[in-house]
Write an enzyme that holds these catalytic residues in place. Structure first.
Site, PDB file in Angstrom:
ATOM      1  N   PHE A 128      91.377  38.974 -53.719  1.00  0.00           N
ATOM      2  CA  PHE A 128      90.812  37.746 -54.286  1.00  0.00           C
ATOM      3  C   PHE A 128      91.092  37.715 -55.784  1.00  0.00           C
ATOM      4  O   PHE A 128      91.356  36.677 -56.378  1.00  0.00           O
ATOM      5  CB  PHE A 128      89.313  37.682 -54.011  1.00  0.00           C
ATOM      6  N   PHE A 129      91.025  38.900 -56.430  1.00  0.00           N
ATOM      7  CA  PHE A 129      91.430  39.082 -57.813  1.00  0.00           C
ATOM      8  C   PHE A 129      92.656  39.981 -57.845  1.00  0.00           C
ATOM      9  O   PHE A 129      93.091  40.496 -56.815  1.00  0.00           O
ATOM     10  CB  PHE A 129      90.289  39.700 -58.630  1.00  0.00           C
TER      11      PHE A 129
ATOM     12  N   ARG B 293      91.631  37.430 -63.084  1.00  0.00           N
ATOM     13  CA  ARG B 293      90.810  36.670 -62.138  1.00  0.00           C
ATOM     14  C   ARG B 293      90.946  35.169 -62.343  1.00  0.00           C
ATOM     15  O   ARG B 293      90.194  34.380 -61.788  1.00  0.00           O
ATOM     16  CB  ARG B 293      89.337  37.064 -62.278  1.00  0.00           C
TER      17      ARG B 293
ATOM     18  N   ALA C  93      78.648  27.511 -63.185  1.00  0.00           N
ATOM     19  CA  ALA C  93      79.964  28.039 -63.545  1.00  0.00           C
ATOM     20  C   ALA C  93      80.855  28.106 -62.319  1.00  0.00           C
ATOM     21  O   ALA C  93      80.376  28.105 -61.180  1.00  0.00           O
ATOM     22  CB  ALA C  93      79.839  29.422 -64.181  1.00  0.00           C
TER      23      ALA C  93
ATOM     24  N   GLU D 271      81.326  21.993 -59.402  1.00  0.00           N
ATOM     25  CA  GLU D 271      80.374  23.093 -59.365  1.00  0.00           C
ATOM     26  C   GLU D 271      78.940  22.615 -59.601  1.00  0.00           C
ATOM     27  O   GLU D 271      77.993  23.167 -59.030  1.00  0.00           O
ATOM     28  CB  GLU D 271      80.753  24.156 -60.387  1.00  0.00           C
TER      29      GLU D 271
ATOM     30  N   GLU E 242      76.441  23.840 -56.825  1.00  0.00           N
ATOM     31  CA  GLU E 242      75.471  24.870 -57.189  1.00  0.00           C
ATOM     32  C   GLU E 242      74.088  24.328 -57.522  1.00  0.00           C
ATOM     33  O   GLU E 242      73.102  25.073 -57.419  1.00  0.00           O
ATOM     34  CB  GLU E 242      75.987  25.670 -58.394  1.00  0.00           C
TER      35      GLU E 242
ATOM     36  N   GLU F 281      90.764  36.523 -68.534  1.00  0.00           N
ATOM     37  CA  GLU F 281      89.938  35.343 -68.285  1.00  0.00           C
ATOM     38  C   GLU F 281      89.510  34.642 -69.576  1.00  0.00           C
ATOM     39  O   GLU F 281      89.027  35.264 -70.511  1.00  0.00           O
ATOM     40  CB  GLU F 281      88.684  35.735 -67.508  1.00  0.00           C
TER      41      GLU F 281
ATOM     42  N   GLU G 186      80.894  30.990 -49.230  1.00  0.00           N
ATOM     43  CA  GLU G 186      81.083  31.820 -50.412  1.00  0.00           C
ATOM     44  C   GLU G 186      79.885  32.744 -50.650  1.00  0.00           C
ATOM     45  O   GLU G 186      79.781  33.370 -51.696  1.00  0.00           O
ATOM     46  CB  GLU G 186      81.320  30.944 -51.646  1.00  0.00           C
TER      47      GLU G 186
ATOM     48  N   GLU H  10      76.834  32.062 -51.268  1.00  0.00           N
ATOM     49  CA  GLU H  10      76.022  31.639 -52.414  1.00  0.00           C
ATOM     50  C   GLU H  10      74.605  31.302 -51.966  1.00  0.00           C
ATOM     51  O   GLU H  10      74.401  30.609 -50.971  1.00  0.00           O
ATOM     52  CB  GLU H  10      76.655  30.424 -53.096  1.00  0.00           C
TER      53      GLU H  10
END
Length: 211
Positions: free
Chosen positions: A28-29, A56, A96, A112, A116, A139, A162, A164
């Site tokens: 993913f990174f 990332r 974020a 977002e 979120e 980043e 995800e 979350e």
């Protein structure tokens, strides 16, 4: 320049020679090992320097603010990286997200905020951008202030795929600034966004009033 004053940022990217670049991990990174040389302040070139760098991508952070209620909308979620140094890894944060290919920072702010916090941002003000930790990652974070109606901000949000689990908080602006001094807010993006807004609040409100 005054006599005796040192030059600031006399070098540029042209003054670094990348000798090799090797991908150590790709998931993913990404983790990349660089070997490079750079110019020295006293002249000449450095020996070969080897560094592992975490890549990332880049990200946004947006601080939702309601000027009528004088409230911020902040979120709370668990962060595994906070465990070693925090009494609670559930952190109070601003909204974020990572900028995906083809997206603008403003696109991500709008997306977002909805995902979120269930918020619709009416206006955006670009505050600044900064490098999160340039000794070890590429980043760059772009910080925005978002005009919102906080009156209905509540509940638990986030994307299930995800993993979350995000709780929304309405926070009076004076309380949020107290939380900085009390150490209740201790992550970089949130600190920078809140402190920048405290320094530039009038400028932001005047800009919004004329948009």
């Amino acid at each position: 320049m005054q006599k005796g004053q040192q030059k600031i940022q006399q070098f540029s990217v042209e003054d670094i020679k990348i000798l090799s670049k090797e991908t150590l991990y790709q998931g993913f990174f990404k983790m990349v090992k660089y070997a490079f040389k750079h110019k020295l302040f006293e002249g000449g070139w450095s020996d070969v320097v080897v560094r592992e760098v975490f890549e990332r991508g880049h990200a946004i952070a947006v601080l939702p603010y309601d000027p009528v209620l004088d409230e911020f909308v902040m979120i709370e979620q668990v962060r595994i990286g906070a465990i070693p140094t925090s009494s609670s890894p559930w952190l109070l944060e601003v909204v974020a997200g990572i900028i995906d290919e083809g997206e603008t920072p403003e696109d991500v702010c709008l997306r977002e905020a909805k995902e979120e916090a269930g918020l619709d941002i009416k206006k955006l003000h670009k505050a600044l951008s900064y490098l999160s930790s340039p000794g070890g990652t590429t980043e760059r974070l772009h910080i925005y202030i978002g005009l919102v109606d906080a009156s209905d901000a509540k509940g638990v949000h986030g994307l299930e795929y995800e993993s979350e689990d995000i709780l929304v908080h309405r926070v009076p602006s004076s309380v949020a600034l107290d939380w900085i001094n009390e150490g209740k807010i201790d992550n970089a993006a949130s600190l920078i966004a809140l402190q920048w807004f405290a320094m530039n609040k009038q400028q932001v409100l005047e800009k919004w009033s004329h948009d």
